[in-house]
Design an enzyme around this catalytic site. Structure first.
Site, PDB file in Angstrom:
ATOM      1  N   HIS A   1       0.841  -1.197   0.000  1.00 45.62           N
ATOM      2  CA  HIS A   1       0.000   0.000   0.000  1.00 45.62           C
ATOM      3  C   HIS A   1       0.882   1.255   0.000  1.00 45.62           C
ATOM      4  O   HIS A   1       0.650   2.189  -0.785  1.00 45.62           O
ATOM      5  CB  HIS A   1      -0.917   0.010   1.238  1.00 45.62           C
ATOM      6  CG  HIS A   1      -2.185  -0.759   1.073  1.00 45.62           C
ATOM      7  ND1 HIS A   1      -2.212  -2.138   1.024  1.00 45.62           N
ATOM      8  CD2 HIS A   1      -3.470  -0.337   0.922  1.00 45.62           C
ATOM      9  CE1 HIS A   1      -3.468  -2.547   0.877  1.00 45.62           C
ATOM     10  NE2 HIS A   1      -4.253  -1.475   0.804  1.00 45.62           N
TER      11      HIS A   1
ATOM     12  N   HIS B   1       0.699  -3.634   9.586  1.00 46.27           N
ATOM     13  CA  HIS B   1       2.094  -3.471   9.195  1.00 46.27           C
ATOM     14  C   HIS B   1       2.901  -2.928  10.364  1.00 46.27           C
ATOM     15  O   HIS B   1       2.386  -2.160  11.191  1.00 46.27           O
ATOM     16  CB  HIS B   1       2.236  -2.498   8.017  1.00 46.27           C
ATOM     17  CG  HIS B   1       1.961  -3.109   6.684  1.00 46.27           C
ATOM     18  ND1 HIS B   1       2.755  -4.085   6.136  1.00 46.27           N
ATOM     19  CD2 HIS B   1       0.970  -2.875   5.788  1.00 46.27           C
ATOM     20  CE1 HIS B   1       2.268  -4.431   4.958  1.00 46.27           C
ATOM     21  NE2 HIS B   1       1.186  -3.713   4.734  1.00 46.27           N
TER      22      HIS B   1
END
Length: 433
Positions: free
Chosen positions: A345, A394
């Site tokens: 992302h 993350h």
């Protein structure tokens, strides 16, 4: 923690990679060195063969123990002499007609050929010796020697001496480079050292290309600086992934705990929306739409960069995930099944919005509007990265790595396309932007 599971898998992975690398080099490395040494010495073809670089890397791998340094020097010498003899024979048979008929297709300047002929006519032996160490003359000197009717015995003597000196010195340079690499890598880490080496190669290539062809513009220098800095920091984060005691582990854990202790339903929903709306797939669809419009308007420069940067950048991101296999935080607020490093992302957002700034910011005449536009794109990248960290899918270092690789790949793609456009036009890239 993920670090406890990461180290054995990475150690096993890299042991497999190194094992296969040794087998590949020992099985075909000598043949490759000999072959590229032959091809680099041929007229026309030799201008696009990086034979000298491969011979230097042969010396580098010899110091690492993958190849025998004496065999590397031997095959480089044999290949160089073999290629020169073929070039000489072609010159005797076809003369200058071969070069004049085909030089335009290999981007060869007539002035370089004229300089080589002049040196050969005035000092044939010296020209053969020194020409072997000039990347342009190396391609033409044996051919011109044959075309000018230089005696075969005189050519053999000087060419053999030149080839031996060239091969031995090139291998020795690579061997010394290998020694320096091991010394530096022991201090700052292998991956950080690789990043520094790649950055140096990019800078050297930029300087060499611009000195010879003047392809890049003044503002491209800022793109180059951004490219090498982001490359360095990406490899710095990679180094952190593979070592036993990562320097960012405490910060990663601290940020993860901070996010876990401040979960607010509204912000979770907002972060999820940002993560989905600005996902790699969504940005990819937008990129396809923009590229289709540019194809319709025939803005090929922009199309080439977008196609070169976005899909390949994402592909690298997914490959990195498989290679490094870092598990995600266990307390993620949304389901994610893939590995964690790097954040695709963050990579996709940085890559996409960097290109958007590159394509459109310069069109805005108002400085205020341009700065606001750039700031808006930066904010969007930050929001995407922050959403991934807030959702605990993350580690903080994942998004840093994704941002750095996205920035590197965007700038590297811009410079690469500019270079290729400059080659195909025989001058600097056309100002399409």
């Amino acid at each position: 923690m993920w670090y406890a599971y990461q180290i054995p898998s990475m150690a096993h992975l890299f042991s497999i990679v190194i094992l296969h690398l040794q087998d590949i080099l020992r099985g075909g490395g000598y043949w490759l060195i000999g072959l590229v040494s032959v091809l680099e010495a041929l007229p026309l073809v030799g201008t696009i063969i990086p034979g000298h670089t491969i011979v230097i890397f042969g010396g580098f791998f010899a110091h690492l123990g993958f190849l025998n340094v004496y065999l590397v020097a031997f095959w480089a010498t044999v290949g160089a002499i073999g290629g020169d003899v073929i070039g000489y024979a072609l010159g005797r048979k076809y003369g200058m007609k071969l070069v004049t008929d085909w030089s335009q297709y290999f981007l060869i300047k007539q002035q370089n050929i004229d300089k080589a002929r002049e040196a050969l006519n005035n000092h044939s032996g010296k020209a053969i010796l020194l020409g072997r160490f000039n990347p342009i003359a190396r391609v033409f000197m044996p051919f011109l020697a044959g075309a000018s009717g230089m005696g075969i015995k005189r050519f053999w003597i000087f060419d053999s001496i030149a080839a031996i000196i060239w091969a031995v010195s090139s291998v020795a340079l690579g061997y010394l480079f290998g020694a320096s690499y091991q010394l530096i890598a022991h201090v700052i880490g292998k991956f950080t050292t690789v990043g520094i080496i790649l950055a140096i190669l990019i800078v050297a290539s930029y300087y060499f290309i611009n000195k010879r062809r003047h392809i890049f513009k003044k503002h491209d220098f800022h793109i180059l600086i951004t490219c090498i800095i982001s490359l360095y920091f990406f490899f710095k984060t990679v180094q952190d992934v593979v070592v036993l005691h990562p320097f960012m582990v405490d910060f990663d854990v601290a940020v993860n705990l901070l996010m876990s202790n401040h979960v607010v339903p509204f912000f979770v929903t907002l972060a999820a929306i940002i993560s989905n709306v600005l996902s790699p797939a969504t940005l990819g669809l937008i990129a396809i739409g923009i590229a289709a419009w540019w194809i319709y308007k025939k803005h090929w420069h922009n199309v080439y960069i977008f196609l070169a940067a976005y899909p390949t950048g994402l592909l690298f991101g997914y490959l990195f995930k498989i290679v490094f296999a870092r598990p995600r935080p266990v307390d993620g607020l949304i389901p994610e099944l893939s590995f964690s490093f790097p954040s695709t992302h963050a990579l996709a957002a940085t890559l996409f919005f960097t290109l958007i700034v590159y394509f459109f910011a310069h069109r805005m005449k108002s400085l205020y509007t341009r700065e606001l536009f750039i700031l808006g794109n930066v904010v969007l990248v930050v929001l995407v990265c922050a959403s991934r960290v807030y959702l605990n899918v993350h580690w903080f270092s994942d998004v840093i790595a994704g941002m750095m690789f996205g920035l590197f790949w965007a700038t590297f793609s811009i410079l690469t396309i500019r270079y290729l456009e400059g080659l195909t036009r025989g001058r600097g890239a056309k100002k399409i932007r």
